[in-house]
Design a protein around this motif. Structure first.
Motif, PDB file in Angstrom:
ATOM      1  N   PRO A  23    -110.906 -68.721 -13.412  1.00  0.00           N
ATOM      2  CA  PRO A  23    -111.779 -68.570 -14.578  1.00  0.00           C
ATOM      3  C   PRO A  23    -111.519 -67.260 -15.341  1.00  0.00           C
ATOM      4  O   PRO A  23    -111.945 -67.126 -16.478  1.00  0.00           O
ATOM      5  N   GLN A  24    -110.804 -66.301 -14.713  1.00  0.00           N
ATOM      6  CA  GLN A  24    -110.493 -65.040 -15.395  1.00  0.00           C
ATOM      7  C   GLN A  24    -109.537 -65.266 -16.575  1.00  0.00           C
ATOM      8  O   GLN A  24    -109.472 -64.452 -17.478  1.00  0.00           O
ATOM      9  N   ILE A  25    -108.786 -66.353 -16.541  1.00  0.00           N
ATOM     10  CA  ILE A  25    -107.908 -66.683 -17.669  1.00  0.00           C
ATOM     11  C   ILE A  25    -108.802 -67.353 -18.704  1.00  0.00           C
ATOM     12  O   ILE A  25    -108.994 -68.562 -18.701  1.00  0.00           O
ATOM     13  N   SER A  26    -109.358 -66.521 -19.582  1.00  0.00           N
ATOM     14  CA  SER A  26    -110.428 -66.984 -20.457  1.00  0.00           C
ATOM     15  C   SER A  26    -110.078 -66.989 -21.940  1.00  0.00           C
ATOM     16  O   SER A  26    -110.949 -67.173 -22.773  1.00  0.00           O
ATOM     17  N   SER A  27    -108.805 -66.769 -22.263  1.00  0.00           N
ATOM     18  CA  SER A  27    -108.413 -66.799 -23.670  1.00  0.00           C
ATOM     19  C   SER A  27    -106.961 -67.279 -23.757  1.00  0.00           C
ATOM     20  O   SER A  27    -106.215 -67.206 -22.780  1.00  0.00           O
ATOM     21  N   PRO A  28    -106.567 -67.751 -24.939  1.00  0.00           N
ATOM     22  CA  PRO A  28    -105.176 -68.178 -25.098  1.00  0.00           C
ATOM     23  C   PRO A  28    -104.175 -67.052 -24.830  1.00  0.00           C
ATOM     24  O   PRO A  28    -103.134 -67.290 -24.228  1.00  0.00           O
ATOM     25  N   LYS A  29    -104.495 -65.838 -25.239  1.00  0.00           N
ATOM     26  CA  LYS A  29    -103.585 -64.712 -25.003  1.00  0.00           C
ATOM     27  C   LYS A  29    -103.412 -64.439 -23.517  1.00  0.00           C
ATOM     28  O   LYS A  29    -102.322 -64.148 -23.052  1.00  0.00           O
ATOM     29  N   LYS A  30    -104.504 -64.537 -22.753  1.00  0.00           N
ATOM     30  CA  LYS A  30    -104.413 -64.332 -21.308  1.00  0.00           C
ATOM     31  C   LYS A  30    -103.586 -65.432 -20.657  1.00  0.00           C
ATOM     32  O   LYS A  30    -102.824 -65.177 -19.729  1.00  0.00           O
ATOM     33  N   ALA A  31    -103.740 -66.665 -21.139  1.00  0.00           N
ATOM     34  CA  ALA A  31    -102.962 -67.778 -20.587  1.00  0.00           C
ATOM     35  C   ALA A  31    -101.473 -67.583 -20.881  1.00  0.00           C
ATOM     36  O   ALA A  31    -100.632 -67.784 -20.000  1.00  0.00           O
TER      37      ALA A  31
END
Length: 111
Positions: A84-92
Motif C-alpha cells: 500500500p506504500q506504492i500510492s502514486s503513479p510516480k512511486k509505481a
C-alpha cells in the motif's frame, strides 16, 4: 508588430518545456542498452499495474517461460498489488524501474 516578439517568446518557452522529462537517448553500442530499454518497458507495466490495482481490477500476470522478462515483470506487479506504500503513479514507476535495474544488474544511463 507586437505579435512577433510574443510568438518568439511562446516558441522558446514551449521548446524548453518539451525538452524536460524525456530519457536520454541510449546508444546501441552500450553493453546495457537492451537491459535499459527492457526496464523502461517494465516501468510501463508497473504503472499499468498501479492503475489496475486502484480501479479494483484483478492482477494480470505474464506466463512464465523461464526467462527473466516475465519473472521480473510478475515480481514487480505482485509487489505493487501487495504494497500500500506504492500510492502514486510516480512511486509505481520509480519502484518498477529501480527493481528492474537491480534484478537485471544494469547501470542507469548518465543524464
Amino acid at each position: 508588430m507586437k505579435r512577433l516578439p510574443l510568438l518568439l517568446l511562446t516558441l522558446l518557452t514551449t521548446s524548453g518545456a518539451w525538452a524536460h522529462g524525456h530519457p536520454a537517448p541510449i546508444d546501441d553500442s552500450m553493453p546495457d542498452a537492451q537491459k535499459i530499454r527492457f526496464c523502461e518497458r517494465v516501468r510501463d507495466h508497473a504503472l499499468q499495474a498501479f492503475y489496475n490495482r486502484d480501479r479494483g481490477r484483478p492482477m494480470k500476470l505474464f506466463e512464465e517461460d523461464g526467462s527473466d522478462g516475465p519473472r521480473i515483470t510478475n515480481f514487480i506487479i505482485k509487489r505493487i498489488y501487495e504494497e500500500p506504500q506504492i500510492s502514486s503513479p510516480k512511486k509505481a514507476e520509480a519502484f518498477g524501474r529501480a527493481t528492474c535495474n537491480e534484478m537485471m544488474g544494469t547501470k542507469t544511463p548518465s543524464e
